[in-house]
Design an enzyme around this catalytic site. Structure first.
Site, PDB file in Angstrom:
ATOM      1  N   ASP A  45       0.974  -1.193   0.046  1.00  0.00           N
ATOM      2  CA  ASP A  45       0.019   0.018   0.004  1.00  0.00           C
ATOM      3  C   ASP A  45       0.794   1.159  -0.015  1.00  0.00           C
ATOM      4  O   ASP A  45       1.724   1.432   0.888  1.00  0.00           O
ATOM      5  CB  ASP A  45      -0.973  -0.006   1.426  1.00  0.00           C
ATOM      6  CG  ASP A  45      -2.090   0.811   1.199  1.00  0.00           C
ATOM      7  OD1 ASP A  45      -2.263   1.758   0.357  1.00  0.00           O
ATOM      8  OD2 ASP A  45      -3.114   0.777   1.950  1.00  0.00           O
ATOM      9  N   ASP A  46       0.692   2.214  -0.879  1.00  0.00           N
ATOM     10  CA  ASP A  46       1.623   3.383  -0.941  1.00  0.00           C
ATOM     11  C   ASP A  46       3.090   3.294  -1.240  1.00  0.00           C
ATOM     12  O   ASP A  46       3.717   4.022  -0.631  1.00  0.00           O
ATOM     13  CB  ASP A  46       1.163   4.349   0.205  1.00  0.00           C
ATOM     14  CG  ASP A  46      -0.150   5.023   0.418  1.00  0.00           C
ATOM     15  OD1 ASP A  46      -1.108   4.765  -0.398  1.00  0.00           O
ATOM     16  OD2 ASP A  46      -0.056   5.835   1.373  1.00  0.00           O
ATOM     17  N   CYS A  81      -5.745   4.508  -3.719  1.00  0.00           N
ATOM     18  CA  CYS A  81      -5.783   3.270  -3.111  1.00  0.00           C
ATOM     19  C   CYS A  81      -7.001   2.826  -3.960  1.00  0.00           C
ATOM     20  O   CYS A  81      -6.900   1.561  -4.613  1.00  0.00           O
ATOM     21  CB  CYS A  81      -6.015   3.293  -1.940  1.00  0.00           C
ATOM     22  SG  CYS A  81      -4.577   3.713  -0.734  1.00  0.00           S
ATOM     23  N   ASP A 314       0.078  -0.264  -4.860  1.00  0.00           N
ATOM     24  CA  ASP A 314      -1.106  -0.009  -5.567  1.00  0.00           C
ATOM     25  C   ASP A 314      -0.894   1.514  -6.538  1.00  0.00           C
ATOM     26  O   ASP A 314      -1.635   1.852  -7.157  1.00  0.00           O
ATOM     27  CB  ASP A 314      -2.237   0.091  -4.695  1.00  0.00           C
ATOM     28  CG  ASP A 314      -2.121   1.002  -3.310  1.00  0.00           C
ATOM     29  OD1 ASP A 314      -1.116   1.321  -3.361  1.00  0.00           O
ATOM     30  OD2 ASP A 314      -3.102   1.008  -2.540  1.00  0.00           O
TER      31      ASP A 314
END
Ligand SMILES: *[C@@H]1O[C@H](CO)[C@@H](O)[C@H](O)[C@H]1NC(C)=O
Ligand SMILES: *[C@@H]1O[C@H](CO)[C@@H](O)[C@H](O)[C@H]1NC(C)=O
Ligand SMILES: *[C@@H]1O[C@H](CO)[C@@H](O)[C@H](O)[C@H]1NC(C)=O
Ligand SMILES: *[C@@H]1O[C@H](CO)[C@@H](O)[C@H](O)[C@H]1NC(C)=O
Ligand SMILES: *[C@@H]1O[C@H](CO)[C@@H](O)[C@H](O)[C@H]1NC(C)=O
Ligand SMILES: *[C@@H]1O[C@H](CO)[C@@H](O)[C@H](O)[C@H]1NC(C)=O
Ligand SMILES: *[C@@H]1O[C@H](CO)[C@@H](O)[C@H](O)[C@H]1NC(C)=O
Length: 508
Positions: A45-46, A81, A314
């Site tokens: 994530d990120d 996201c 993502d």
């Protein structure tokens, strides 16, 4: 009676002959990769690639990248996201899956999404091909919301489901374990989410899985609140965000949202983003452990040579670029580029590929591995297996693609920064806003013959940004006003075409 038995025997003989033939055909037709290989996707994530996001991933780089393929030009088609994860699941650009933002009313995990998009996500196709499917971790930001079925809703396509309710967390969270609520508090040994996902994945591999299987692991790292595991809390104590490229540079010729950033950034902003930068790396160390443990388990189960392992994020992230303290959501390289590593049967070790790969290509690639014809699905992306395992040189691949983003805003403005007026959001720290309703744009990104980006904003000015990334890799100079107007015209036409594409027309 007799004829029944004879008939039945004939049927059995036919069936066995068919199965033998099918098995032979699978072996012969596709000897380079075993028919129905297993698939593992590790989705962070990120996690950026442009500002050092892969530096902590030493084991991952060695066990996947150097043991397989590294894609040096991997991109998300939308840097936020929920829209990005929806693109990964459906293989579609946002204008086709219609998930606009991280809220239910922007279709993030909404009942409408569940009804119209979830039936076309990649696990559904794989399950139909006989795959056992396992998901653990963050799904879509609004997953588990009572207005969208709560924890009872198990998204279509998953045999084993362990979905995080809501957005990324490390402690004190709720999971849906196959539709049952499972709450976790704040004891490291029992609750640290990245480790819990690792443990459940190992359990799946040893106790539940039978080939072919699909396993998706979606840890919370490196998303806020950036909570490291106890043994990593003092790692990288002297690391600070890199100050090269566009760091602390005023984006004076850019869209108004970027122009409102304060340059130089305040000391509190810099201190804040340095801490975030270090904590992001700390959280990623637990993901690096996850990768090592999963690969170790595959090895001891004898599954390494029949399993593809994909590693990606993502979208990217920034810490101080163009004086924007921390976030994603921008059209620049740091937010749209992602890491992408793949290993598996038939993939040559330690090779770097330069073809542009998009997050919407993951689904089609998984379908290809499972023997599903992607052209029979609504997916916009394209399998990149042929690049990895094809022996011929005349492979054709895209040279440009679309990036789309719908800005998130707050009608009442940011309560902490009332002077800024309505429409803006993400104004921390120091009231520098990172998003607004009209931070809504669409870009064509071209990789060859020159590296170029052309973007149009949906704002009152129809603001345009154009970058020649061959001569200006950090996007310091917006050349929209100085390039040949015929180039702008040409790019505008390409953009219009892209924004109306679906399925095969997105691939041509
Ligand atoms: C949400 O999805 C539905 C159907 O898929 C669509 O009709 C609607 O316009 C979408 N909402 C937005 C905000 O795009
Ligand atoms: C844990 O989460 C619950 C519900 O989200 C919240 O009410 C509570 O304050 C949190 N506890 C801690 C220690 O953060
Ligand atoms: C994961 O498993 C290890 C080894 O069994 C154990 O020590 C650890 O406490 C577990 N962590 C979580 C969060 O389940
Ligand atoms: C900000 O940091 C710089 C460099 O570290 C220092 O010279 C300056 O005095 C600081 N300013 C404030 C207002 O603290
Ligand atoms: C895969 O590896 C296992 C264990 O290392 C071995 O027994 C098997 O023959 C290998 N299969 C193929 C197709 O290479
Ligand atoms: C991978 O390739 C790089 C050069 O591209 C080389 O420096 C490195 O030693 C190689 N690693 C392995 C494990 O082969
Ligand atoms: C998300 O999209 C919906 C539909 O366009 C919109 O109503 C809502 O305001 C958006 N949410 C945010 C936070 O921008």
């Amino acid at each position: 009676m007799e004829s029944f038995f004879n008939h039945r025997e004939t049927l059995w003989a036919l069936l066995i002959a068919y199965l033998l033939l099918a098995a032979q055909a699978a072996e012969a037709g596709d000897g380079r990769r075993k028919a129905r290989s297993n698939i593992i996707l590790i989705l962070t994530d990120d996690q950026d690639i442009e500002i050092g996001g892969m530096t902590p991933m030493k084991k991952t780089t060695s066990l996947i990248g150097q043991s397989g393929a590294t894609f040096a030009n991997a991109f998300t088609v939308t840097p936020l996201c929920c829209p990005s994860r929806s693109s990964i699941l459906t293989g579609c650009y946002p204008h086709n899956h219609l998930v606009r933002n991280n809220s239910l009313d922007g279709n993030c995990s909404s009942p409408v999404w569940q009804k119209f998009q979830e039936p076309f996500t990649f696990p559904v196709y794989l399950q139909k091909q006989g795959y056992q499917t396992f998901y653990a971790g963050k799904y879509l930001n609004q997953y588990g919301d009572p207005k969208a079925g709560g924890v009872l809703h198990i998204p279509l396509g998953w045999t084993y489901w362990l979905g995080l309710v809501g957005n990324s967390k490390y402690y004190n969270y709720t999971l849906s374990a196959n539709g049952h609520e499972e709450t976790h508090r704040d004891r490291y040994e029992e609750d640290y989410l990245t480790d819990l996902i690792t443990n459940r994945s190992l359990q799946f591999l040893t106790q539940l899985s039978r080939p072919p299987f699909l396993m998706v692991l979606a840890p919370p790292a490196a998303h806020s609140p950036w909570t490291a595991a106890p043994h990593y809390k003092s790692a990288y104590s002297s690391i600070k965000a890199p100050c090269d490229g566009s760091f602390n540079v005023h984006g004076k010729d850019k869209h108004w949202l970027v122009r409102q950033a304060k340059t130089p950034m305040s000391n509190t902003s810099i201190e804040f983003l340095d801490n975030v930068y270090r904590e992001r790396w700390q959280t990623l160390l637990s993901v690096d452990d996850m990768v090592a443990k999963v690969l170790d388990q595959l090895k001891s189960l004898g599954l390494l040579n029949s399993t593809y392992v994909f590693y990606t994020s993502d979208h990217g992230y920034h810490t101080g670029q163009f004086s924007l303290p921390i976030d994603k959501r921008q059209l620049y390289e740091f937010d749209i580029r992602v890491p992408l590593l793949v290993r598996g049967p038939g993939i040559k070790p330690n090779r770097t590929y330069l073809e542009p790969i998009l997050n919407i290509d993951l689904g089609p690639t998984f379908l290809d591995i499972a023997g599903v014809d992607v052209s029979q699905t609504p997916m916009d992306g394209q399998s990149f297996m042929p690049l990895l395992v094809n022996k011929t040189n005349n492979r054709s691949w895209r040279s440009d693609f679309l990036v789309q983003y719908t800005g998130e805003g707050r009608t009442g403005g940011d309560p902490h920064c009332p002077a800024l007026g309505p429409g803006v959001s993400q104004c921390f720290p120091d009231c520098v806003c990172e998003d607004a309703f009209n931070n809504t744009y669409a870009c064509v990104r071209t990789l060859s013959p020159i590296s170029l980006q052309y973007c149009e904003f949906a704002d009152a000015q129809s603001f345009v940004e154009v970058y020649n990334l061959t001569s200006d890799p950090h996007q310091l100079l917006n050349v929209a006003k100085t390039v040949d107007p015929s180039l702008l015209e040409q790019m505008n036409q390409r953009l219009i075409k892209f924004q109306a594409c679906s399925g095969a027309s997105c691939r041509s």
